[in-house]
Design an enzyme around this catalytic site. Structure first.
Site, PDB file in Angstrom:
ATOM      1  N   HIS A 145      51.085  40.056  39.596  1.00 15.60           N
ATOM      2  CA  HIS A 145      50.188  39.672  38.502  1.00 15.60           C
ATOM      3  C   HIS A 145      49.663  40.939  37.810  1.00 15.60           C
ATOM      4  CE1 HIS A 145      46.670  38.038  36.417  1.00 15.60           C
ATOM      5  NE2 HIS A 145      47.250  36.857  36.521  1.00 15.60           N
ATOM      6  N   GLU A 182      46.844  41.770  36.544  1.00 18.88           N
ATOM      7  CA  GLU A 182      45.533  42.230  37.028  1.00 18.88           C
ATOM      8  C   GLU A 182      45.673  42.995  38.335  1.00 18.88           C
ATOM      9  OE1 GLU A 182      41.710  40.367  39.247  1.00 18.88           O
ATOM     10  OE2 GLU A 182      42.332  39.263  37.453  1.00 18.88           O
ATOM     11  N   SER A 226      41.929  30.779  30.077  1.00 19.42           N
ATOM     12  CA  SER A 226      42.509  31.278  28.829  1.00 19.42           C
ATOM     13  C   SER A 226      42.827  30.164  27.838  1.00 19.42           C
ATOM     14  CB  SER A 226      43.786  32.073  29.135  1.00 19.42           C
ATOM     15  OG  SER A 226      43.515  33.149  29.991  1.00 19.42           O
TER      16      SER A 226
END
Length: 655
Positions: free
Chosen positions: A125, A127, A268
């Site tokens: 991912h 992040e 999101s």
């Protein structure tokens, strides 16, 4: 009207995503076009909208140069990419979520302290990849199985000091299970709970709704980790779960046999898409019901059956001096006695409810013969408070209350009308302190024990204050740097200096750094409880020691003296030290001059203390200044006997 779709309150943009989108839109307007590295957030619709506004996308950071502006996405970016952009002269607008920024600092700090950073999350991912780049040797585990494998690889891993953090959108159960294994097996483990509060709230709410509905719909981009986690959580509670990106993916067949559905959305997902999905779902469920209900059926459904001990919601229709009348949609007339409206005997009914208000109550008694029902708002409120108190134990919720009395061994705090006993050891006060001074104070506490049958509740103020103190300390240590200024409070004093609290952390101001003037004890310039403006001279993060200063080193005392005095001027000085050959006197703070014994009086004296004493203020004439050696000669005698011949030799400056 029956509710067909239950919409999660926390669905949609979280703070970090909203902040990133707002920053991108504003930057595009100000710069007339800017760049984003990859997708700013995981939502194709939002990324397309930003492109229309002038936020162009590129995957090649090396193609950007001086004059370009780039938005750093909410997930954060690789540290080496950020460093490269800075070297290339690219202007960076950091839209990284503040929660992610905090984890980056924790990871970097852990490695600086010689600890092994461990990240629980999805290794690929963006992040997590970004977090891992803030240290040289990160460990990333996607769950407890990976943790067990690492521990089994080498027994020495158990002796490694580790600092554990998580991806902000990590499933809490996954993180906690991984941490339990590490805590049990590793001899030196430290945990930081970095799961975003908004994420935890979103996941908890989704699980709750999923357990109540026939169908659960999760809206969000398929690349979004937090949307995927929401879907996984919902599938544990609801047999029919559908993850979609927009309303076009909804099918009427999916809602066959469904009377109520749940709807949540990832962090999101913009509000417009959620609204469209909600409307489509409502229409599909109504259509799936496939029939019109008769007037008689609707009438029967509208008439409620009241049962003692149940909750019922109604509309206030009238307020009289003795009762509040409520329409609960039943054949019985319902009312609330004033004594059952509130715990406060002085409260006026019209201050609590108004005609037309919707009110939730508890059914005390139903009299079908006479056709009325007695209701109680007070009892329902009390029941809800007890439920909240019981939930607070499990969830470790911080509650607020008011100290009402000092009790044997502690104090009593009123939390929404419930008496909570706080032992003296958990009051947050020093041992032996006067707890009666806390009466009427508002305090925050956690509930540690509840016995509803005995109406006994125990709480702890200390756990909240300790947590706040630890958080404040971490904030200080995460951001401390040499030269940084703080407003602090004097906590204690010693012969060699004072300890100052700069926000949960104590630093030491040495006596030499307290004042430019010569002082013998810190008490000459401050006392416990005083506020001091201090700055960091140095610190040792490993030993948790901080050296502070008060003196302003940007102002040189000698320059102050030279700007104020010249030879021949008279100054009012303070005697700071007596010697056999004379006395030293402070002319300005940090600058002393010598009054030779021959210049103290207009007569011969054996020793300076025959005339002067330390701390005494006297007028003296400046007879000589040695700028190179920064020495000053003073004379009291010159003011007492002006007729002394100018040719008389000046006494030398001594130290």
């Amino acid at each position: 009207m029956r509710e067909h779709v239950i919409l999660a309150e926390s669905a949609g943009f979280c703070y970090g995503v909203q902040r990133a989108v707002d920053l991108a839109q504003r930057t595009a307007e100000e710069t007339r076009g800017c760049w984003m590295l990859g997708d700013l957030i995981h939502n194709a619709h939002v990324v397309e909208d930003l492109a229309r506004r002038g936020v162009r996308k590129t995957a090649d950071a090396g193609a950007l140069g001086k004059g370009d502006t780039v938005i750093i996405r909410s997930h954060g970016e690789l540290k080496e990419v950020l460093d490269a952009l800075e070297e290339q002269g690219v202007a960076c607008v950091n839209a990284t979520c503040p929660n992610v920024c905090r984890i980056q600092k924790l990871v970097a700090q852990a490695e600086q302290e010689g600890r092994q950073p461990v990240i629980i999350g999805e290794p690929h991912h963006p992040e997590v990849r970004g977090l891992a780049s803030w240290c040289a040797h990160p460990l990333v585990f996607d769950g407890p199985e990976a943790v067990k494998m690492w521990l089994a690889e080498n027994p020495k891993n158990r002796e490694t000091p580790v600092t554990v953090v998580s991806q902000t959108t990590c499933i809490r159960e996954l993180f906690e299970t991984s941490w339990k294994i590490i805590k049990k097996e590793c001899t030196n483990a430290k945990k930081f709970d970095t799961i975003c509060n908004a994420t935890h709230k979103r996941q908890t709410e989704a699980a709750s709704i999923a357990g109540k509905v026939d169908v659960m719909v999760v809206v969000g981009d398929r690349k979004s980790a937090n949307t995927k986690h929401l879907t996984e959580i919902c599938m544990r509670r609801c047999p029919r779960v559908l993850q979609i990106e927009n309303a076009d993916e909804l099918s009427p067949d999916f809602f066959d046999g469904c009377s109520v559905a749940g709807l949540t959305a990832g962090a999101s997902t913009p509000a417009g898409i959620i609204k469209e999905v909600y409307a489509t779902m409502s229409e599909e469920i109504k259509a799936a019901e496939g029939k019109e209900e008769s007037f008689e059926e609707l009438l029967n459904q509208s008439i409620k059956t009241l049962n003692t001990g149940e909750k019922v919601t109604g509309i206030v229709t009238a307020i009289t001096p003795t009762e509040v009348q409520v329409d609960v949609g039943a054949k019985q007339a319902a009312y609330i006695k004033l004594s059952e409206l509130s715990d406060d005997p002085t409260a006026k009914p019209e201050d609590i409810v108004k005609v037309g208000d919707e009110i939730e109550t508890y059914i005390v008694r139903v009299n079908d013969v006479e056709g009325y029902a007695e209701l109680s708002k007070k009892r329902l409120d009390a029941q809800k408070v007890w439920e909240n108190i019981e939930n607070a134990v499990e969830e470790k919720t911080v509650l607020e209350g008011t100290v009402t009395e000092e009790n044997k061994g502690g104090i009593v705090v009123s939390v929404k009308g419930i008496r909570v006993f706080v032992p003296a050891s958990q009051s947050g006060q020093p041992r032996g302190a006067d707890l009666s001074a806390m009466i009427k104070q508002k305090v925050q506490l956690r509930i540690t024990e509840v016995n509803r049958a005995r109406r006994r509740v125990v709480g702890s103020i200390r756990s909240v204050t300790d947590e706040a103190r630890r958080a404040a300390q971490e904030e200080v240590w995460n951001n401390i740097e040499v030269g940084k200024h703080y407003t602090g409070t004097v906590k204690s004093m010693t012969s060699y200096g004072v300890f100052v609290d700069i926000g949960g952390v104590d630093g030491m101001v040495h006596i030499s750094e307290l004042s430019w003037s010569r002082i013998k004890t810190p008490s000459e310039v401050c006392k416990v409880g005083d506020t001091l403006e201090v700055y960091v001279i140095g610190f040792d993060a490993e030993k948790r020691k901080i050296s502070l200063g008060v003196k302003d080193h940007s102002v040189e005392p000698w320059d102050v003296f030279m700007g104020k005095y010249s030879v021949g001027d008279v100054a009012n000085v303070r005697i700071v030290k007596l010697m056999t050959f004379g006395a030293f006197a402070e002319v300005v703070p940090g600058v002393d001059g010598l009054i030779h014994i021959s210049q103290i009086a207009d007569r011969r004296i054996e020793k300076p203390e025959d005339v002067l004493s330390e701390g005494q203020m006297v007028d003296a004439k400046i007879t000589a200044i040695d700028e190179e050696k920064k020495k000053i000669s003073l004379s009291i005698r010159a003011l007492l006997a002006p007729a002394v011949e100018e040719a008389e030799e000046e006494a030398p400056v001594e130290e």
